[in-house]
Design a protein around this motif. Structure first.
Motif, PDB file in Angstrom:
ATOM      1  N   ALA A  32       0.836  -1.205   0.000  1.00 44.13           N
ATOM      2  CA  ALA A  32       0.000   0.000   0.000  1.00 44.13           C
ATOM      3  C   ALA A  32       0.874   1.260   0.000  1.00 44.13           C
ATOM      4  O   ALA A  32       0.598   2.223  -0.725  1.00 44.13           O
ATOM      5  N   GLU A  35       2.524   1.833  -3.433  1.00 45.23           N
ATOM      6  CA  GLU A  35       1.544   2.356  -4.397  1.00 45.23           C
ATOM      7  C   GLU A  35       1.257   3.827  -4.127  1.00 45.23           C
ATOM      8  O   GLU A  35       1.180   4.635  -5.043  1.00 45.23           O
ATOM      9  N   ALA A  36       1.135   4.198  -2.852  1.00 48.98           N
ATOM     10  CA  ALA A  36       0.836   5.579  -2.488  1.00 48.98           C
ATOM     11  C   ALA A  36       1.994   6.517  -2.824  1.00 48.98           C
ATOM     12  O   ALA A  36       1.778   7.659  -3.227  1.00 48.98           O
ATOM     13  N   LYS A 120      -3.047  13.227  -1.983  1.00 46.47           N
ATOM     14  CA  LYS A 120      -3.094  12.084  -2.903  1.00 46.47           C
ATOM     15  C   LYS A 120      -2.507  10.841  -2.246  1.00 46.47           C
ATOM     16  O   LYS A 120      -3.054   9.747  -2.363  1.00 46.47           O
ATOM     17  N   VAL A 121      -1.379  11.010  -1.569  1.00 45.54           N
ATOM     18  CA  VAL A 121      -0.722   9.885  -0.907  1.00 45.54           C
ATOM     19  C   VAL A 121      -1.643   9.277   0.146  1.00 45.54           C
ATOM     20  O   VAL A 121      -1.822   8.062   0.199  1.00 45.54           O
ATOM     21  N   ARG A 123      -4.902   9.499   0.358  1.00 50.01           N
ATOM     22  CA  ARG A 123      -6.082   8.914  -0.283  1.00 50.01           C
ATOM     23  C   ARG A 123      -5.757   7.535  -0.859  1.00 50.01           C
ATOM     24  O   ARG A 123      -6.488   6.563  -0.656  1.00 50.01           O
ATOM     25  N   VAL A 124      -4.645   7.431  -1.584  1.00 51.40           N
ATOM     26  CA  VAL A 124      -4.247   6.154  -2.180  1.00 51.40           C
ATOM     27  C   VAL A 124      -3.899   5.146  -1.084  1.00 51.40           C
ATOM     28  O   VAL A 124      -4.280   3.977  -1.163  1.00 51.40           O
ATOM     29  N   LEU A 125      -3.189   5.592  -0.053  1.00 49.84           N
ATOM     30  CA  LEU A 125      -2.815   4.698   1.039  1.00 49.84           C
ATOM     31  C   LEU A 125      -4.056   4.115   1.709  1.00 49.84           C
ATOM     32  O   LEU A 125      -4.145   2.903   1.928  1.00 49.84           O
ATOM     33  N   GLU A 128      -5.777   1.621  -0.689  1.00 48.46           N
ATOM     34  CA  GLU A 128      -5.010   0.389  -0.861  1.00 48.46           C
ATOM     35  C   GLU A 128      -5.086  -0.493   0.383  1.00 48.46           C
ATOM     36  O   GLU A 128      -5.180  -1.714   0.276  1.00 48.46           O
TER      37      GLU A 128
END
Length: 136
Positions: A32, A35-36, A120-121, A123-125, A128
């Motif tokens: 995760a 990806e972030a 963004k980081v 949100r993606v974290l 994921e």
């Protein structure tokens, strides 16, 4: 700019973490986090210095995401540590660009990459980790 993340606390967090096996948790957090941090890695790559006349390795080409499982070795309660940046070979070059020198003005690329992409980081974290816990 306020950043707020809400996690279960106390016994609820302990119970949730006990459900996830340690190795699975480390892999989940590592994947995760990687990806972030791709957004930050790309931003650093775009703003790192590049000299077309230099025939050797370029600093921007060595920017990678590195992770360390520090659950057993750390005195902190950290499970995984993730770092993104240039290799050790380009450490001094990165510092010179980030903070400047007597002969070179500073052109930061590390700190702004993280500062501009924090939302963004996160949100993606979060997404994921949610996907990993749901098993999809």
């Amino acid at each position: 700019m306020n950043i707020e993340i809400k996690f279960p606390t106390g016994k609820e967090l302990d119970r949730l973490m006990a459900e996830v096996e340690k190795k699975v948790g480390v892999k989940l957090l590592r994947d995760a986090g990687r990806e972030a941090l791709k957004v930050v890695q790309e931003d650093m790559y775009q703003h790192a210095g590049f000299d077309e006349e230099n025939p050797g390795a370029h600093m921007r080409d060595t920017i990678k995401i590195r992770s360390t499982n520090v659950a057993e070795t750390s005195k902190y309660t950290t499970i995984v540590t993730l770092r993104v940046g240039p290799s050790k070979q380009h450490h001094m070059k990165a510092l010179a660009q980030e903070f400047g020198t007597v002969k070179q003005i500073a052109k930061p690329f590390i700190r702004p990459a993280m500062d501009y992409n924090v939302q963004k980081v996160l949100r993606v974290l979060a997404s994921e980790i949610r996907i990993g816990l749901e098993g999809k």
